[in-house]
Scaffold this active site. Sequence first.
Site, PDB file in Angstrom:
ATOM      1  N   ASP A  16       0.860  -1.186   0.000  1.00 15.71           N
ATOM      2  CA  ASP A  16       0.000   0.000   0.000  1.00 15.71           C
ATOM      3  C   ASP A  16       0.892   1.230   0.000  1.00 15.71           C
ATOM      4  O   ASP A  16       1.654   1.456   0.945  1.00 15.71           O
ATOM      5  CB  ASP A  16      -0.909  -0.014   1.235  1.00 15.71           C
ATOM      6  CG  ASP A  16      -2.006   1.041   1.171  1.00 15.71           C
ATOM      7  OD1 ASP A  16      -2.154   1.671   0.111  1.00 15.71           O
ATOM      8  OD2 ASP A  16      -2.705   1.220   2.175  1.00 15.71           O
ATOM      9  N   ASP A 111      -2.732   2.505  -6.204  1.00 23.08           N
ATOM     10  CA  ASP A 111      -1.717   2.587  -5.155  1.00 23.08           C
ATOM     11  C   ASP A 111      -1.638   1.376  -4.229  1.00 23.08           C
ATOM     12  O   ASP A 111      -0.938   1.426  -3.215  1.00 23.08           O
ATOM     13  CB  ASP A 111      -1.924   3.852  -4.314  1.00 23.08           C
ATOM     14  CG  ASP A 111      -3.248   3.837  -3.567  1.00 23.08           C
ATOM     15  OD1 ASP A 111      -4.140   3.057  -3.932  1.00 23.08           O
ATOM     16  OD2 ASP A 111      -3.387   4.617  -2.604  1.00 23.08           O
ATOM     17  N   GLU A 112      -2.324   0.294  -4.556  1.00 22.36           N
ATOM     18  CA  GLU A 112      -2.196  -0.887  -3.704  1.00 22.36           C
ATOM     19  C   GLU A 112      -2.452  -2.157  -4.512  1.00 22.36           C
ATOM     20  O   GLU A 112      -3.163  -2.149  -5.518  1.00 22.36           O
ATOM     21  CB  GLU A 112      -3.129  -0.822  -2.500  1.00 22.36           C
ATOM     22  CG  GLU A 112      -4.595  -0.817  -2.832  1.00 22.36           C
ATOM     23  CD  GLU A 112      -5.481  -0.906  -1.584  1.00 22.36           C
ATOM     24  OE1 GLU A 112      -5.165  -1.684  -0.666  1.00 22.36           O
ATOM     25  OE2 GLU A 112      -6.501  -0.188  -1.552  1.00 22.36           O
TER      26      GLU A 112
END
Length: 368
Positions: A16, A111-112
């Site tokens: 993350d 983003d993860e």
Amino acid sequence: MSTQNTPPLRKIIHIDMDAFFASVEQRDHPQWKGQPIAVGGSPTGRGVVAAASYEARKYGVRSAMPSAQALKKCPHIIFVKPRFEIYKSVSLQIREIFGRYTDLIEPLSLDEAYLDVTIDKKGIGSAIDIAQEIKKAIKSELGLTASAGVSINKFVAKIASDVNKPDGITFIGPSKVEAFLDQLPIEKFYGVGKVTASKMKLMNIHKGSDLRGLSIEALQQNFGKLGRFLFAVIRAEDHRPVQTQRLVKSLGAEDTFGKDLVHLEDMVAELETLAQTVSDRLSKKKLQGRTLTLKVKFSDFTQITRNRSVNYPLASATQLRDIATELLGNIDFEDRPVRLLGITLSNFNDPTPRPKADPDQLELFNPD
């Protein structure tokens, strides 16, 4: 942990990125390093915050917070216009780093992502070492930090990645999973929102160990499908594989306006723009849907949705505009100005798996 019919333990990493959008902006604009910044929104109080730097979070600023509220919490906050194309580009660079270690990558957003490194390309063997190498590469090559959770399944790995943010790594090994889940506050369990958490606390369910003491029948009776899920994950029975492809369940666009709309004709004009955007995205993915949802947010930040399902495929801008306009016409505005409109299409007829983490699913965003 239950061992009956349990497949071999896997090595799952959840990566993350730390305050991704805001961190990219601070990296690219050194004058903003160490400053409270908000990506999205505006100093006029219009729009909403898409992401906040950790410096802004110290003041209580969070994503999805109205700009006016962010300004009250942090009067010296710096509002930054989003650069989604840049975030997409950086996300692809991060994905390339992941790909050095495994092809089993499941993006959840820009983003993860989950990574299954049970068998890794480099033969490293240790999931902790792999996570550390990935974090090091992201920092040295991209100038950004990421947090990682490492465990035996997706559920535990995702929760673990949030334990030592920012720039942290948390390993929950097989022998520690039960104790980790037992002490976990009930709000941390996936699917447990404020309403469900309140109901659980009335039943004296405050953390994982309280869940463990309940039968599957009791959990199902009180919480339905969520109850079945909780019964399984508290026993570490999360056997969901890391999926390199995910089904797109909905696709839409929405826009927050620089000035509240009060005239119906102005709203219809905005719907036409949104309908064209959604139609273009549908065409790109070769999708057609049968359920259209209209979202309306008023100046007081209350919002409503209206939807309609049809027995024929929807895809063209004209179809989407006409149904959205009809739904809009049935709403009683009670003299409330409108600050946001959105159109979402779902109930697709194309079952072909497609990547979920596609920037085409990002909302239209107007921070001005």
